[in-house]
Motif scaffolding. Structure first.
Motif, PDB file in Angstrom:
ATOM      1  N   LEU A  69       0.836  -1.202   0.000  1.00 52.04           N
ATOM      2  CA  LEU A  69       0.000   0.000   0.000  1.00 52.04           C
ATOM      3  C   LEU A  69       0.871   1.253   0.000  1.00 52.04           C
ATOM      4  N   TYR A  70       1.897   1.263   0.855  1.00 51.25           N
ATOM      5  CA  TYR A  70       2.738   2.458   0.943  1.00 51.25           C
ATOM      6  C   TYR A  70       3.591   2.661  -0.308  1.00 51.25           C
ATOM      7  N   ARG A  71       3.962   1.567  -0.979  1.00 46.53           N
ATOM      8  CA  ARG A  71       4.704   1.735  -2.229  1.00 46.53           C
ATOM      9  C   ARG A  71       3.827   2.360  -3.302  1.00 46.53           C
ATOM     10  N   ARG A  72       2.562   1.984  -3.321  1.00 47.19           N
ATOM     11  CA  ARG A  72       1.639   2.551  -4.320  1.00 47.19           C
ATOM     12  C   ARG A  72       1.231   3.974  -3.942  1.00 47.19           C
ATOM     13  N   PHE A  73       0.985   4.186  -2.644  1.00 45.36           N
ATOM     14  CA  PHE A  73       0.448   5.470  -2.176  1.00 45.36           C
ATOM     15  C   PHE A  73       1.211   5.906  -0.929  1.00 45.36           C
ATOM     16  N   PRO A  74       2.339   6.599  -1.107  1.00 46.04           N
ATOM     17  CA  PRO A  74       3.191   6.970   0.036  1.00 46.04           C
ATOM     18  C   PRO A  74       2.478   7.835   1.077  1.00 46.04           C
ATOM     19  N   GLN A  75       1.575   8.710   0.645  1.00 39.77           N
ATOM     20  CA  GLN A  75       0.834   9.571   1.558  1.00 39.77           C
ATOM     21  C   GLN A  75      -0.649   9.197   1.532  1.00 39.77           C
ATOM     22  N   ARG A  76      -1.331   9.403   2.635  1.00 36.82           N
ATOM     23  CA  ARG A  76      -2.766   9.121   2.679  1.00 36.82           C
ATOM     24  C   ARG A  76      -3.503   9.937   1.626  1.00 36.82           C
ATOM     25  N   SER A  77      -3.079  11.178   1.425  1.00 33.06           N
ATOM     26  CA  SER A  77      -3.731  12.017   0.417  1.00 33.06           C
ATOM     27  C   SER A  77      -3.593  11.407  -0.978  1.00 33.06           C
ATOM     28  N   ASP A  78      -2.484  10.710  -1.241  1.00 32.27           N
ATOM     29  CA  ASP A  78      -2.308  10.049  -2.542  1.00 32.27           C
ATOM     30  C   ASP A  78      -3.396   9.006  -2.755  1.00 32.27           C
TER      31      ASP A  78
END
Length: 216
Positions: A69-78
């Motif tokens: 998840l973090y690799r795809r979307f580093p920030q929650r806003s992403d």
């Protein structure tokens, strides 16, 4: 970097002919499936628990690790932005499919039902979208750029066929349905759909087929 460790080396790829080209495609397909699963899971979790829900809950529902998840979307806003854009795209892309399947007036009605579902799904994102976070400033324009042309194409076809009036502005209709859905939250989705049916009936009032190049 982890993908590189798992990929076959150059000599193995040359010996296996097409495998060198096929494996990257398979990796991309797997990555896209993971991304799609994360977006769907996030949409569902945001709808029930809000956008501040633990990312672990989203990852578990998607069947992937938190690291993915973090690799795809580093920030929650992403992730919030990606979910919103994904839902807007799906709604816009439904327009030509509905136009091919239904008569012009019915295609508008079916798309509006799809739009009501989109609004219901977006409700879980509302707090974030109206938070004032500059990361979300691009989303209203994206909404208009994708949905107004989609609805315009359906309305033009319906007006030309005489199924609906020709003086309907897409933006006005999008706002009207959004306001209608917001004010009927307590009645649930079925109530919103009944109110939408009344609105669609109003769009048919006074409709006449377009003759030649002029619209009546």
């Amino acid at each position: 970097m982890e993908i590189n460790k798992l990929a076959p080396n150059a000599s193995a790829g040359s010996e296996s002919g097409g495998n060198e080209e096929q494996n990257p495609r398979r990796v991309r397909a797997d990555a896209q499936r993971s991304t799609d699963a994360l977006l769907q899971a996030a949409l569902e979790v945001f709808g029930t628990s809000g956008v501040d829900a633990p990312v672990r809950e989203i990852a578990q529902r998607a069947g992937v690790g938190v690291g993915t998840l973090y690799r795809r979307f580093p920030q929650r806003s992403d992730l919030v932005i990606a979910v919103f854009r994904h839902e807007v795209d799906a709604c816009a892309e439904a327009a030509p499919m509905l136009a091919a399947e239904y008569a012009p007036g019915e295609a508008v009605a079916q798309w509006m039902l799809r739009y009501v579902d989109f609004i219901a799904a977006k409700r879980g994102l509302a707090a974030a979208l109206h938070s004032g976070d500059p990361a979300f400033a691009i989303l209203p324009a994206y909404f208009q750029q994708r949905l107004e042309p989609a609805l315009r194409s359906l309305l033009d076809a319906a007006a030309a066929a005489g199924d609906m009036r020709a003086d309907i502005a897409p933006y006005d209709l999008l706002r009207a349905v959004a306001n209608l859905s917001t004010t009927t939250q307590e009645g649930g989705p079925e109530h919103a759909r009944r109110m939408l049916a009344l609105l669609v009936d109003g769009l048919r009032y006074g409709a006449r087929p377009v003759t030649g190049s002029s619209k009546v």
